[in-house]
Design a protein around this motif. Structure first.
Motif, PDB file in Angstrom:
ATOM      1  N   ALA A  96      25.451  -0.693   9.140  1.00 40.22           N
ATOM      2  CA  ALA A  96      26.238  -0.724  10.379  1.00 40.22           C
ATOM      3  C   ALA A  96      25.653  -1.281  11.503  1.00 40.22           C
ATOM      4  N   ASN A 115      32.130   5.659   4.687  1.00 37.14           N
ATOM      5  CA  ASN A 115      32.994   4.583   3.832  1.00 37.14           C
ATOM      6  C   ASN A 115      31.851   4.013   2.918  1.00 37.14           C
ATOM      7  N   LEU A 116      30.643   3.979   2.992  1.00 28.89           N
ATOM      8  CA  LEU A 116      29.720   3.288   2.187  1.00 28.89           C
ATOM      9  C   LEU A 116      29.665   3.946   0.742  1.00 28.89           C
ATOM     10  N   GLN A 136      31.367  -4.797   8.482  1.00 24.47           N
ATOM     11  CA  GLN A 136      30.552  -3.672   7.520  1.00 24.47           C
ATOM     12  C   GLN A 136      30.872  -3.734   6.021  1.00 24.47           C
ATOM     13  N   TYR A 169      33.762  -3.517  12.547  1.00 24.56           N
ATOM     14  CA  TYR A 169      34.050  -2.564  11.191  1.00 24.56           C
ATOM     15  C   TYR A 169      34.367  -3.462  10.160  1.00 24.56           C
ATOM     16  N   SER A 218      23.572   3.049   4.992  1.00 26.93           N
ATOM     17  CA  SER A 218      24.712   2.820   5.912  1.00 26.93           C
ATOM     18  C   SER A 218      24.695   2.566   7.345  1.00 26.93           C
ATOM     19  N   CYS A 220      31.095   4.071   8.899  1.00 30.51           N
ATOM     20  CA  CYS A 220      30.303   3.193   7.932  1.00 30.51           C
ATOM     21  C   CYS A 220      29.581   4.330   7.080  1.00 30.51           C
TER      22      CYS A 220
END
Length: 383
Positions: free
Chosen positions: A343, A25-26, A311, A308, A339, A22
């Motif tokens: 998460a 990716n965020l 999120q 996942y 993040s 997370c």
């Protein structure tokens, strides 16, 4: 031997992987591409980007991949004991992961890894009976392939020196706008993921498969505690400088020693990422007796697929125009704590659902398809 659902090492590794993924990716869900693909302009944001690249990027998706490979061996053993067709179960699982991946990429996050996992898992399945030594040999080969793929990425970047266009303006709009934006960005993103993550994911799959055969994550296997204690200092001493070099090139000002040095720094993640990931695994293997995860996070870790995906769903509700509309409002420095909070929120929600229903919503569907409505057998070692 302890069942996989009660293995504190695996539960902790899954939870760590979900948080780390997370964090990485965020920014791609909360910022325009013109900000995520270029050096952050301010000191705190640039520092946060470098820290993320050093300690998170290309570490936690590798950890997630390692656990996927470990789980592949567990599922194979379960099918063998039940007298079921292991291949049929596996292919059902891979098809469902591919379906989830396509939907996730278009509806939630174009940087989806589930489709990639389905493709890699389909290839690795043919090596399931290989010895641990042979599996680790193939894993090293995948790292060599990763070096080649990273070189191709760096070559493309060098031949495209202009600032990246922003392919995802619709992420700040309504939900239909976000779907169109993700669909437009996904093909190029998926090609990048295949090159950047594919070989490293395959290497980690193979290593996880070998680890399951060698009982590396068995809490009762004291020999692995000793090996981790011996290996951990060397792993940190090797992995940390390589990841710092990569971070300075990928997210910072570069190494300052010329283009060749910067190229080598970028390529170093192919080795530094797996080495530091192994250090994380060893550290958790050694520290697991000193702390215990809250049961709600354990449940979320066991249902990592739902955690996942959730999120990304929550990130959309926070940053996109159909939610709170905070797209582009925070820099990298703020996105790190956001993040982690996001998460943990997703994991608590999935954990509560699993406490009521037994499993996460996507796990219920995935297992129903995989096992044909029949429960899996408890874990027992097989080779």
């Amino acid at each position: 031997m302890i069942t996989p659902d009660r293995n504190a090492i695996v539960d902790t590794l899954r939870t760590a992987a979900l948080i780390g993924i997370c964090v990485v990716n965020l920014p791609y869900m909360a910022l325009p591409a013109s900000q995520t693909l270029t050096q952050a302009p301010t000191g705190p944001d640039q520092f946060a980007a470098i820290v993320t690249a050093v300690f998170f990027e290309a570490k936690f998706f590798i950890l997630f991949s390692f656990l996927f490979g470990w789980g592949m061996q567990i599922q194979y053993c379960a099918a063998e004991r039940a007298g079921a067709d292991a291949s049929r179960r596996h292919w059902r699982r891979m098809i469902m992961l591919a379906v989830f991946g396509v939907l996730h990429a278009v509806l939630v996050f174009s940087g989806d890894i589930l489709l990639l996992y389905s493709l890699v898992g389909s290839l690795i399945w043919h090596l399931r009976r290989a010895s641990p030594k042979r599996l680790l040999g193939f894993a090293l080969g995948m790292i060599a392939l990763s070096l080649l793929c990273l070189f191709l990425i760096s070559l493309v970047i060098a031949l495209s020196p202009t600032a990246p266009a922003d392919p995802t303006p619709g992420l700040s709009g309504g939900y239909l706008d976000t779907i169109r934006a993700r669909a437009a960005a996904w093909p190029e993103t998926f090609v990048f993921l295949i090159l950047f993550q594919g070989p490293l994911a395959a290497s980690a799959f193979l290593a996880g498969l070998a680890a399951a055969k060698l009982d590396m994550l068995d809490p009762q296997a004291t020999r692995w505690r000793r090996r981790c204690a011996i290996a951990l200092p060397a792993l940190v001493l090797i992995g940390l400088p390589l990841n710092i070099a990569y971070a300075l090139v990928a997210s910072g000002p570069g190494l300052g020693w010329g283009q060749i040095a910067d190229l080598l720094g970028f390529l170093s993640i192919a080795v530094g990422g797996p080495v530091l990931t192994l250090a994380y695994i060893c550290a958790i293997r050694l520290l697991i007796d000193l702390f215990k995860l809250p049961s709600i996070l354990v449940l979320a870790g066991r249902n990592s697929l739902s955690s996942y995906v959730l999120q990304g769903v929550l990130a959309g509700l926070v940053f996109s125009g159909y939610g709170l509309g905070l797209f582009g409002q925070f820099g990298q420095a703020w996105l790190v704590p956001i993040s982690i909070a996001l998460a943990l929120t997703a994991m608590v929600m999935v954990g509560l659902f699993a406490r009521l229903m037994g499993r996460g919503p996507l796990e219920i569907l995935l297992r129903r398809v995989t096992y044909g409505g029949r429960p899996a057998s408890p874990f027992k070692a097989c080779r």
